[in-house]
Design an enzyme around this catalytic site. Structure first.
Site, mmCIF file in Angstrom:
data_model
loop_
_atom_site.group_PDB
_atom_site.id
_atom_site.type_symbol
_atom_site.label_atom_id
_atom_site.label_comp_id
_atom_site.label_asym_id
_atom_site.label_seq_id
_atom_site.Cartn_x
_atom_site.Cartn_y
_atom_site.Cartn_z
ATOM 1 N N ASP A 173 0.936 -1.157 -0.104
ATOM 2 C CA ASP A 173 0.012 -0.001 -0.058
ATOM 3 C C ASP A 173 0.745 1.217 -0.158
ATOM 4 O O ASP A 173 1.991 1.307 -0.787
ATOM 5 C CB ASP A 173 -0.833 -0.275 1.070
ATOM 6 C CG ASP A 173 -1.864 1.138 1.427
ATOM 7 O OD1 ASP A 173 -2.746 1.048 0.385
ATOM 8 O OD2 ASP A 173 -1.898 1.908 2.058
ATOM 9 N N TYR A 285 -0.363 11.630 3.422
ATOM 10 C CA TYR A 285 -1.201 11.911 2.273
ATOM 11 C C TYR A 285 -1.475 13.595 2.239
ATOM 12 O O TYR A 285 -1.660 13.845 0.875
ATOM 13 C CB TYR A 285 -2.639 11.438 2.404
ATOM 14 C CG TYR A 285 -2.805 9.661 2.443
ATOM 15 C CD1 TYR A 285 -2.942 8.814 1.405
ATOM 16 C CD2 TYR A 285 -2.404 9.173 3.625
ATOM 17 C CE1 TYR A 285 -2.765 7.634 1.406
ATOM 18 C CE2 TYR A 285 -2.185 7.488 3.800
ATOM 19 C CZ TYR A 285 -2.446 7.068 2.330
ATOM 20 O OH TYR A 285 -2.228 5.602 2.525
ATOM 21 N N HIS A 340 -7.163 -6.149 -0.684
ATOM 22 C CA HIS A 340 -5.965 -5.239 -0.390
ATOM 23 C C HIS A 340 -5.062 -5.544 0.589
ATOM 24 O O HIS A 340 -3.820 -5.309 0.462
ATOM 25 C CB HIS A 340 -6.607 -3.732 0.022
ATOM 26 C CG HIS A 340 -5.857 -2.700 -0.055
ATOM 27 N ND1 HIS A 340 -4.893 -2.142 -1.004
ATOM 28 C CD2 HIS A 340 -5.270 -2.173 0.951
ATOM 29 C CE1 HIS A 340 -4.356 -1.221 -0.625
ATOM 30 N NE2 HIS A 340 -4.327 -1.518 0.795
#
Length: 367
Positions: A173, A285, A340
């Site tokens: 990720d 982020y 995921h």
């Protein structure tokens, strides 16, 4: 990261670049607003249904036993001279063995690699790191301390502080994003690259602008640009969002996967329920759009890309496109029943695939 050349482009091209840049930022801020509105509506719905539960937030004071399981390795700390930050990691396997460095994603921490710590310690010094801002690693307060350049340099500095000049680098990720960039910027430090459920960064930035479906799946990137509100939304209903990410039918580990136990979930809740524990991770982020779009960079070491086809956040088409950026042996394996959270979802299969890749690379070198 490399910068464009200094030659001045013609006026027509400058206008086109400016127009694309304007369109890009208009898209970022517009979609950011949409994501905030959706989150606000969900919050109002929760308050209307269960006002008392909505604002319940329990800080877990004692770690569950699984976080101190000796079979996973030893808890260690290293302080980086240049940044002054102290990093926490868990290490398994004898010192002096080749280094395998593991970089987790969001919202995870070193514990997401528990199956790999046990598996690879027989032949490697396996180090599962808490990235900057996560868990017991220091968390600078300002978001500028989480720019990609800082995160990439962290890995270089940690490698040197551990007494190594190269490693097998594995990332999942967001940790996969960092792993790709470390491999690009410091290729001499990465003997083999293994990435789980994250494409080459250039593939990601190009694909998301051309495919609205991926733009929607990546909505949290835009939502996280807001100050404080994303952190608050994670705490609603005592971290219901966090639980749901790993356990819900839409985003969690599938029926055929290795489900997280109640103690595993408590480990995540213990880490992220601490005051301020979400700000550092989300700050990762909050800098990404200032670094986009990235330059096209080639990866020159042998690379393995593992992908769970039922990933709720990343479209599988990006995995195959990644091949064009790897100028060495590239192996892609897509697991049809996996989510995921691949290394936790299908640990036995993932470990077997990693062993196969590592051993075939040894054979290739001997030949």
């Amino acid at each position: 990261m490399a910068r464009p050349g200094s030659a001045c482009p013609p006026p027509g091209r400058r206008v086109m670049v400016a127009a694309r840049t304007l369109l890009f930022w208009a898209l970022v801020y517009s979609y950011c607003g949409v994501c905030v509105c959706i989150a606000g509506l969900r919050l109002l719905w929760s308050i209307g249904r269960r006002p008392g539960e909505t604002f319940r937030w329990v800080v877990r004071e004692n770690p569950p036993a699984c976080l101190n399981d000796p079979s996973l390795g030893t808890h260690c700390y290293v302080r980086i001279k240049d940044s002054g930050l102290r990093f926490h990691y868990v290490a398994a396997g004898e010192r002096g063995k080749p280094l395998m460095l593991l970089l987790h994603g969001f919202p995870e921490f070193w514990y997401s690699w528990r199956h790999q710590l046990r598996e690879f310690k027989s032949e490697y010094r396996v180090v599962a790191l808490d990235l900057r801002g996560y868990g017991e690693t220091d968390a600078p307060s300002h978001k500028d301390n989480y720019k990609l350049d800082c995160l990439i340099t962290d890995i270089k500095d940690i490698l040197e502080s551990l007494g190594y000049n190269k490693c097998v680098l594995i990332g999942h990720d967001w940790g996969g994003m960092i792993a790709w960039l470390v491999a690009i910027c410091y290729p001499e430090m990465v003997t083999k690259l293994i990435v789980v459920n994250f494409p080459h960064p250039s593939v990601f930035t190009e694909y998301i602008l051309r495919h609205p479906s991926q733009l929607i799946k990546s909505g949290y990137y835009f939502f996280f640009q807001m100050p404080w509100f994303p952190e608050f939304m994670f705490t609603v209903n005592d971290f219901k969002v966090l639980r749901s990410l790993f356990t819900s039918q839409a985003t969690g580990i599938g029926r055929k996967g290795c489900r997280l136990t109640a103690e595993d979930i408590e480990a995540y809740l213990y880490i992220f329920s601490q005051p301020g524990a979400l700000t550092g991770p989300i700050n990762h982020y909050r800098n990404i759009f200032s670094c986009l779009p990235l330059q096209h960079h080639e990866v020159i070491m042998p690379t393995l890309l593992l992908w769970g086809e039922r990933d709720a956040f990343m479209e599988v088409e990006m995995a195959e496109i990644t091949r064009i950026y790897v100028k060495n042996h590239f192996r892609l394996t897509i697991l049809s029943e996996a989510s995921h959270w691949l290394q936790q979802d299908q640990p036995d299969i993932v470990n077997k695939l990693i062993w196969t890749f590592l051993k075939e690379e040894m054979t290739r070198k001997r030949e």
